[in-house]
Motif scaffolding. Structure first.
Motif, PDB file in Angstrom:
ATOM      1  N   ASN B  92       0.813  -1.228   0.000  1.00 51.71           N
ATOM      2  CA  ASN B  92       0.000   0.000   0.000  1.00 51.71           C
ATOM      3  C   ASN B  92       0.839   1.268   0.000  1.00 51.71           C
ATOM      4  OD1 ASN B  92      -2.082  -1.756   0.142  1.00 51.71           O
ATOM      5  ND2 ASN B  92      -2.821  -1.129   2.151  1.00 51.71           N
ATOM      6  N   LEU B  93       1.939   1.262  -0.754  1.00 50.14           N
ATOM      7  CA  LEU B  93       2.706   2.504  -0.871  1.00 50.14           C
ATOM      8  C   LEU B  93       1.899   3.500  -1.681  1.00 50.14           C
ATOM      9  CD1 LEU B  93       6.373   1.342  -1.521  1.00 50.14           C
ATOM     10  CD2 LEU B  93       5.210   1.847   0.625  1.00 50.14           C
ATOM     11  N   PHE B  94       2.071   4.790  -1.363  1.00 51.68           N
ATOM     12  CA  PHE B  94       1.386   5.821  -2.132  1.00 51.68           C
ATOM     13  C   PHE B  94       1.989   5.842  -3.537  1.00 51.68           C
ATOM     14  CE2 PHE B  94       1.370   7.615   2.311  1.00 51.68           C
ATOM     15  CZ  PHE B  94       0.113   7.110   2.609  1.00 51.68           C
ATOM     16  N   ALA B  95       1.188   5.485  -4.529  1.00 55.43           N
ATOM     17  CA  ALA B  95       1.706   5.203  -5.866  1.00 55.43           C
ATOM     18  C   ALA B  95       2.315   6.431  -6.543  1.00 55.43           C
ATOM     19  CB  ALA B  95       0.588   4.632  -6.737  1.00 55.43           C
ATOM     20  N   HIS B  96       1.855   7.625  -6.148  1.00 46.67           N
ATOM     21  CA  HIS B  96       2.304   8.826  -6.842  1.00 46.67           C
ATOM     22  C   HIS B  96       3.506   9.476  -6.186  1.00 46.67           C
ATOM     23  CE1 HIS B  96      -0.038  10.157  -3.486  1.00 46.67           C
ATOM     24  NE2 HIS B  96       0.283  11.419  -3.704  1.00 46.67           N
ATOM     25  N   LEU B  97       3.996   8.871  -5.102  1.00 49.56           N
ATOM     26  CA  LEU B  97       5.114   9.488  -4.387  1.00 49.56           C
ATOM     27  C   LEU B  97       6.349   8.595  -4.461  1.00 49.56           C
ATOM     28  CD1 LEU B  97       3.292  10.748  -1.156  1.00 49.56           C
ATOM     29  CD2 LEU B  97       4.006  12.108  -3.122  1.00 49.56           C
ATOM     30  N   SER B  98       7.519   9.231  -4.515  1.00 48.63           N
ATOM     31  CA  SER B  98       8.774   8.492  -4.483  1.00 48.63           C
ATOM     32  C   SER B  98       8.928   7.846  -3.109  1.00 48.63           C
ATOM     33  CB  SER B  98       9.932   9.450  -4.731  1.00 48.63           C
ATOM     34  OG  SER B  98      10.003  10.369  -3.664  1.00 48.63           O
ATOM     35  N   ALA B  99       9.966   7.020  -2.977  1.00 46.52           N
ATOM     36  CA  ALA B  99      10.202   6.358  -1.693  1.00 46.52           C
ATOM     37  C   ALA B  99      10.275   7.398  -0.583  1.00 46.52           C
ATOM     38  CB  ALA B  99      11.497   5.545  -1.767  1.00 46.52           C
ATOM     39  N   VAL B 100      11.064   8.431  -0.813  1.00 52.51           N
ATOM     40  CA  VAL B 100      11.245   9.431   0.228  1.00 52.51           C
ATOM     41  C   VAL B 100       9.935  10.208   0.456  1.00 52.51           C
ATOM     42  CG1 VAL B 100      12.075  11.477  -1.015  1.00 52.51           C
ATOM     43  CG2 VAL B 100      13.139  10.842   1.136  1.00 52.51           C
ATOM     44  N   GLY B 101       9.177  10.419  -0.610  1.00 54.52           N
ATOM     45  CA  GLY B 101       7.883  11.098  -0.485  1.00 54.52           C
ATOM     46  C   GLY B 101       6.904  10.280   0.339  1.00 54.52           C
ATOM     47  N   ASN B 102       6.922   8.964   0.150  1.00 54.63           N
ATOM     48  CA  ASN B 102       6.063   8.079   0.918  1.00 54.63           C
ATOM     49  C   ASN B 102       6.356   8.177   2.409  1.00 54.63           C
ATOM     50  OD1 ASN B 102       4.181   5.712  -0.152  1.00 54.63           O
ATOM     51  ND2 ASN B 102       5.575   6.308  -1.807  1.00 54.63           N
ATOM     52  N   VAL B 103       7.647   8.173   2.727  1.00 55.14           N
ATOM     53  CA  VAL B 103       8.033   8.144   4.132  1.00 55.14           C
ATOM     54  C   VAL B 103       7.863   9.519   4.769  1.00 55.14           C
ATOM     55  CG1 VAL B 103       9.869   7.520   5.743  1.00 55.14           C
ATOM     56  CG2 VAL B 103       9.644   6.274   3.587  1.00 55.14           C
ATOM     57  N   ALA B 104       8.071  10.579   3.978  1.00 54.38           N
ATOM     58  CA  ALA B 104       8.028  11.943   4.531  1.00 54.38           C
ATOM     59  C   ALA B 104       6.605  12.465   4.715  1.00 54.38           C
ATOM     60  CB  ALA B 104       8.814  12.899   3.626  1.00 54.38           C
ATOM     61  N   ALA B 118      11.219  16.704   7.358  1.00 59.03           N
ATOM     62  CA  ALA B 118      10.526  15.458   7.030  1.00 59.03           C
ATOM     63  C   ALA B 118      11.362  14.638   6.051  1.00 59.03           C
ATOM     64  CB  ALA B 118       9.153  15.757   6.433  1.00 59.03           C
ATOM     65  N   ARG B 119      11.987  15.337   5.101  1.00 63.91           N
ATOM     66  CA  ARG B 119      12.803  14.650   4.116  1.00 63.91           C
ATOM     67  C   ARG B 119      14.035  14.026   4.775  1.00 63.91           C
ATOM     68  NH1 ARG B 119      13.569  14.241  -1.617  1.00 63.91           N
ATOM     69  NH2 ARG B 119      15.675  13.431  -1.732  1.00 63.91           N
ATOM     70  N   ASP B 120      14.624  14.760   5.699  1.00 66.21           N
ATOM     71  CA  ASP B 120      15.785  14.221   6.421  1.00 66.21           C
ATOM     72  C   ASP B 120      15.395  12.971   7.205  1.00 66.21           C
ATOM     73  OD1 ASP B 120      17.411  16.168   5.488  1.00 66.21           O
ATOM     74  OD2 ASP B 120      17.376  17.409   7.305  1.00 66.21           O
ATOM     75  N   ARG B 121      14.262  13.076   7.878  1.00 71.35           N
ATOM     76  CA  ARG B 121      13.833  11.936   8.673  1.00 71.35           C
ATOM     77  C   ARG B 121      13.548  10.734   7.766  1.00 71.35           C
ATOM     78  NH1 ARG B 121       9.161  11.665  13.305  1.00 71.35           N
ATOM     79  NH2 ARG B 121      10.371  13.360  14.203  1.00 71.35           N
ATOM     80  N   ALA B 122      12.905  11.008   6.623  1.00 67.81           N
ATOM     81  CA  ALA B 122      12.595   9.935   5.687  1.00 67.81           C
ATOM     82  C   ALA B 122      13.872   9.295   5.164  1.00 67.81           C
ATOM     83  CB  ALA B 122      11.759  10.480   4.535  1.00 67.81           C
ATOM     84  N   THR B 123      14.861  10.136   4.864  1.00 66.10           N
ATOM     85  CA  THR B 123      16.132   9.614   4.362  1.00 66.10           C
ATOM     86  C   THR B 123      16.769   8.696   5.410  1.00 66.10           C
ATOM     87  OG1 THR B 123      16.397  11.661   3.129  1.00 66.10           O
ATOM     88  CG2 THR B 123      18.344  10.289   3.369  1.00 66.10           C
ATOM     89  N   ASP B 124      16.769   9.150   6.670  1.00 68.62           N
ATOM     90  CA  ASP B 124      17.331   8.322   7.745  1.00 68.62           C
ATOM     91  C   ASP B 124      16.645   6.969   7.820  1.00 68.62           C
ATOM     92  OD1 ASP B 124      18.986  10.362   8.395  1.00 68.62           O
ATOM     93  OD2 ASP B 124      17.837  11.061  10.140  1.00 68.62           O
ATOM     94  N   GLN B 125      15.302   6.996   7.762  1.00 64.86           N
ATOM     95  CA  GLN B 125      14.561   5.741   7.899  1.00 64.86           C
ATOM     96  C   GLN B 125      14.792   4.821   6.702  1.00 64.86           C
ATOM     97  OE1 GLN B 125      13.272   4.662  10.541  1.00 64.86           O
ATOM     98  NE2 GLN B 125      13.389   6.563  11.709  1.00 64.86           N
ATOM     99  N   LEU B 126      14.907   5.406   5.521  1.00 66.34           N
ATOM    100  CA  LEU B 126      15.145   4.568   4.343  1.00 66.34           C
ATOM    101  C   LEU B 126      16.554   3.979   4.392  1.00 66.34           C
ATOM    102  CD1 LEU B 126      13.270   6.666   1.655  1.00 66.34           C
ATOM    103  CD2 LEU B 126      12.779   4.306   2.298  1.00 66.34           C
ATOM    104  N   GLU B 127      17.500   4.752   4.919  1.00 64.07           N
ATOM    105  CA  GLU B 127      18.853   4.204   5.078  1.00 64.07           C
ATOM    106  C   GLU B 127      18.831   3.059   6.086  1.00 64.07           C
ATOM    107  OE1 GLU B 127      21.070   7.741   5.903  1.00 64.07           O
ATOM    108  OE2 GLU B 127      21.381   8.150   3.759  1.00 64.07           O
ATOM    109  N   ARG B 128      18.024   3.229   7.113  1.00 69.51           N
ATOM    110  CA  ARG B 128      17.905   2.203   8.142  1.00 69.51           C
ATOM    111  C   ARG B 128      17.417   0.870   7.566  1.00 69.51           C
ATOM    112  NH1 ARG B 128      14.139   3.123  13.517  1.00 69.51           N
ATOM    113  NH2 ARG B 128      14.505   1.109  14.484  1.00 69.51           N
ATOM    114  N   VAL B 129      16.526   0.939   6.559  1.00 70.74           N
ATOM    115  CA  VAL B 129      16.032  -0.310   5.954  1.00 70.74           C
ATOM    116  C   VAL B 129      16.822  -0.673   4.699  1.00 70.74           C
ATOM    117  CG1 VAL B 129      13.703  -0.005   6.878  1.00 70.74           C
ATOM    118  CG2 VAL B 129      14.243   0.847   4.589  1.00 70.74           C
ATOM    119  N   GLY B 130      17.970  -0.018   4.517  1.00 67.97           N
ATOM    120  CA  GLY B 130      18.873  -0.392   3.425  1.00 67.97           C
ATOM    121  C   GLY B 130      18.484   0.146   2.072  1.00 67.97           C
TER     122      GLY B 130
END
Lengths: 308, 248
Positions: B92-104, B118-130
């Motif tokens: 159920n990822l938001f189809a119109h948003l990039s990975a970072v957009g989804n998380v942010a 929000a973008r920084d936090r999203a980047t951190d979390q995406l790095e956390r999941v590789g």
């Protein structure tokens, strides 16, 4: 995955370099049409800087004489000359056709989105929205224009700021009519697209703590409106053509101008063939424009973006 | 109650129309615990999970999270959900948003962070999941395993106190399951409180503090994994585990 992960920019460039003969012809014809149209308007607005207002850029007699010397075209020299003669009036009418269509479409969009949203997600408001849509889709557009113009005489109530923008205030009545009617149709197209957004998208939005309205705004609409573009383009195209109904409430748009000339010259076939070509050019422009918009906002890896 | 557990589910019942899908389900977990709900499909595991963040409404019983009454009419579901992360079977990822957009999206629109924060936090979390190298990829450009890791990062970015996993690997090709389980393992090690519905028995055995076995909307048996897997008390549990094992 391999093909699908190509960056959109590369794919877009690949599409642009595809210069087929058809594409070249279409672009050339479009450039000529719009060049002539804009030049005609500018000449008129600036008080006849190139040729006197109402005169074509080339004298019909000159065109006729030139064509008469060409063996294959000699038979068409006179009708083409005539068409050149009426071209300033066509350009003049096309201006209002374009303005009425785009303004009505634009304002109608902001009515259509809430209509569609309430239709899909509202409870009681869904019935209001349904009622509006069915009333405006279910009665003839011409009758609606007649009610607004002859019945309510709204042209007499145009507020000061708007009054005088157009040669006749009845243009505003036409814009109102097309806005209200077009909104109903646009709402239906958008409703269909909203319904195609997966339920899981809403669940996911709610699960991160977005409210229902926020989920619709940030998650559903950005997707639904993209999905709506191809069918919504239909409404754009229809509106270009049924804006001609404004002629019946005396709006001097493209059809009205053509009809006026035809009534005084009796050359109906020729005049409406030329007018038809002008409509065709407008419609093609609209559909190409919306194709470009669709490609521009395509979601990477999805839909219109795929394999183009 | 002074020694209240972090999450207390007590006698929860739910009906869809005339059909009762949950019968007096009870379990509890402490902060930092991992509880895994197992059971055949249609046993009510996912419904139970969804009752916790009120994507489904329990009609009877009580659910208390960190001392708050989840089912109380006065509870704001949006407030509840910003504290309870959820990962879905279908991503159920938001189809119109990039990975970072989804998380942010959540941090920006729900928590009110600035766009950059929000973008920084999203980047951190995406790095956390590789997925630090896929920040700007769109869901349709990612594999199922990558999408599910984005889904996990999206939930984590809200800094939840409880994470719900609804069959996070069931829609994945077998070779992509590992990368998602790895991320979940990391979360367990980081001390996250997790309530997980899964068919991955080896994962359950390895990380769960307690297993709850549901069948036909009832808790048949619950206990630590060693006990439940090696020495089930109920014959129904035994049969279910046998059948799962023969498919492993």
């Amino acid at each position: 995955m391999a093909g699908a992960t190509q960056p959109a920019a590369i794919r877009r460039r690949a599409a642009e370099s595809d210069l087929s003969v058809g594409r070249v012809l279409l672009v050339t014809a479009g450039a000529l049409f719009w060049g002539w149209l804009v030049a005609s308007w500018l000449n008129r607005w600036l008080g006849g800087v190139v040729v006197p207002v109402g005169e074509p850029f080339v004298r019909p007699a000159t065109v006729e004489t030139a064509l008469a010397t060409l063996p294959g075209l000699a038979a068409y020299a006179e009708p083409i000359g005539f068409a050149v003669g009426i071209s300033p009036e066509i350009a003049r009418g096309a201006w209002l056709t374009i303005v009425i269509t785009t303004v009505s479409l634009f304002i109608g969009f902001f009515i259509a989105v809430p209509l569609a949203v309430t239709r899909v997600y509202g409870r009681y408001s869904a019935y209001l929205s349904l009622g509006y849509t069915e009333l405006l889709r279910g009665t003839p557009l011409l009758a609606q224009l007649f009610v607004l113009h002859f019945g309510l005489n709204l042209g007499a109530y145009v507020p000061g700021a708007l009054s005088g923008v157009f040669p006749r205030n009845v243009v505003w009545v036409a814009i109102l009519g097309f806005t209200l009617n077009g909104a109903a149709y646009q709402a239906e197209y958008i409703r269909g697209a909203l319904e195609s957004v997966e339920e899981g998208q809403i669940t996911a939005g709610r699960a991160i703590g977005l409210s229902r309205v926020e989920t619709i705004y940030y998650v559903v609409l950005p997707q639904g409106l993209r999905y709506a573009i191809p069918s919504w383009t239909n409404e754009f195209i229809y509106l270009i053509k049924y804006s001609s109904l404004a002629a019946f409430i005396t709006v001097p748009e493209l059809y009205y101008r053509a009809d006026q000339i035809a009534a005084s010259t009796f050359r109906y076939t020729l005049i409406f063939a030329v007018t038809g070509l002008a409509y065709l050019a407008l419609v093609l422009t609209a559909s190409k424009l919306m194709e470009a918009v669709e490609a521009r906002v395509a979601i990477p890896g999805l839909g219109a973006d795929r394999g183009r | 109650m002074t020694d209240e557990s972090f999450l207390e589910v007590t006698d929860v019942s739910k009906w869809y129309g005339d059909e009762q899908v949950l019968h007096d389900v009870s379990f509890e977990m402490d902060r930092g615990d991992v509880t895994v709900l197992i059971g055949p499909s249609g046993s009510g595991k996912s419904t139970m999970l969804r009752c916790v963040n009120r994507l489904a409404e329990a009609q009877e019983g009580s659910i208390r999270l960190d001392g708050e009454d989840v089912l109380a009419p006065s509870t704001d579901v949006d407030d509840l959900r910003r504290e309870v992360g959820m990962v879905f079977q279908g991503f159920n990822l938001f189809a119109h948003l990039s990975a970072v957009g989804n998380v942010a999206l959540g941090p920006q629109r729900v928590l009110g962070l600035s766009k950059a924060e929000a973008r920084d936090r999203a980047t951190d979390q995406l790095e956390r999941v590789g997925l630090g190298n896929q920040l700007d990829s769109y869901p349709a450009e990612l594999s199922g395993g990558q999408q599910q890791r984005v889904g996990t990062a999206r939930a984590l970015a809200m800094e939840p106190k409880l994470m719900l996993f609804d069959e996070p690997t069931s829609a994945l090709d077998p070779e992509l399951i590992g990368e998602v389980l790895e991320v979940m393992h990391d979360l367990v090690e980081a001390g996250m409180t997790m309530l997980v519905v899964t068919h991955e028995m080896s994962f359950a055995r390895a990380v769960a503090d307690e297993i709850v076995f549901l069948d036909a909307g009832r808790v048949v048996e619950r206990g630590p994994p060693e006990q439940l897997f090696e020495n089930p008390e109920k014959e129904r549990t035994d049969r279910f585990l046998d059948r799962i094992a023969s498919h492993d």
